[in-house]
Design a protein around this motif. Sequence first.
Motif, short mmCIF file in Angstrom:
data_model
loop_
_atom_site.label_atom_id
_atom_site.label_comp_id
_atom_site.label_asym_id
_atom_site.label_seq_id
_atom_site.Cartn_x
_atom_site.Cartn_y
_atom_site.Cartn_z
N ILE A 22 0.77 -1.41 -0.03
CA ILE A 22 -0.02 -0.13 -0.05
C ILE A 22 0.85 1.26 0.14
N VAL A 23 1.86 1.27 0.77
CA VAL A 23 2.62 2.43 0.95
C VAL A 23 3.62 2.77 0.07
N ARG A 24 4.44 1.73 -0.51
CA ARG A 24 5.53 2.05 -1.44
C ARG A 24 5.29 2.09 -2.97
N ARG A 25 5.70 2.92 -3.82
CA ARG A 25 5.38 3.03 -5.22
C ARG A 25 6.38 2.29 -6.05
N ASN A 26 7.41 1.81 -5.25
CA ASN A 26 8.59 1.10 -6.38
C ASN A 26 8.20 -0.26 -6.66
N PRO A 27 8.10 -0.69 -7.82
CA PRO A 27 7.82 -1.98 -8.22
C PRO A 27 8.48 -3.22 -7.65
N LEU A 28 9.76 -3.16 -7.37
CA LEU A 28 10.64 -4.05 -6.73
C LEU A 28 10.08 -4.23 -5.18
N ILE A 29 9.77 -3.17 -4.58
CA ILE A 29 9.55 -3.41 -3.19
C ILE A 29 8.10 -3.80 -3.02
N LEU A 76 9.36 -9.30 -13.19
CA LEU A 76 10.65 -8.49 -13.73
C LEU A 76 10.80 -8.21 -15.16
N ALA A 77 10.45 -9.50 -15.87
CA ALA A 77 10.20 -9.23 -17.42
C ALA A 77 9.44 -8.17 -17.61
N LEU A 78 8.46 -7.79 -17.11
CA LEU A 78 7.39 -6.64 -17.43
C LEU A 78 8.03 -5.50 -17.06
N ASP A 88 10.98 4.81 -17.01
CA ASP A 88 10.78 5.02 -15.66
C ASP A 88 9.70 3.86 -15.34
N VAL A 89 9.94 3.53 -13.99
CA VAL A 89 9.06 2.46 -13.37
C VAL A 89 8.15 2.84 -12.46
N ASN A 90 7.87 4.06 -12.07
CA ASN A 90 6.96 4.54 -11.11
C ASN A 90 5.77 4.16 -11.32
N VAL A 91 5.19 3.42 -10.24
CA VAL A 91 3.86 2.78 -10.29
C VAL A 91 2.85 3.75 -10.70
#
Length: 99
Positions: A22-29, A76-78, A88-91
């Motif tokens: 809910i809190v984080r916006r980084n896709p890895l997190i 990860l491929a996506l 950029d990978v910002n959600v």
Amino acid sequence: MPITYYLGLSAAMFILGVIGVIVRRNPLIIFMSLELMFNAANLVFVAFASFYQVLNGQLFVFFVITVAAAEVAVGLALMVAIFRSKHDVNVDKMNSLKG
């Protein structure tokens, strides 16, 4: 050890995973938080399987881990494909499926 310790640890892990999604916006997190939630569910399955002396829970955990590994590989491929096209990978910025 009583089963309540395992259930309490699993609940804490699941809550931390939900907060991370809910809190984080980084896709890895977000992926790591989802994996934490899967592992919390796996801990419950193993705890109940051990408590009731059946192997169904451990067998189900094996399949959940397999599906989770495949989910991470596809995710990860996506992310790599999205980063190559949009740089950029910002959600929050991913609101369209157009290229």
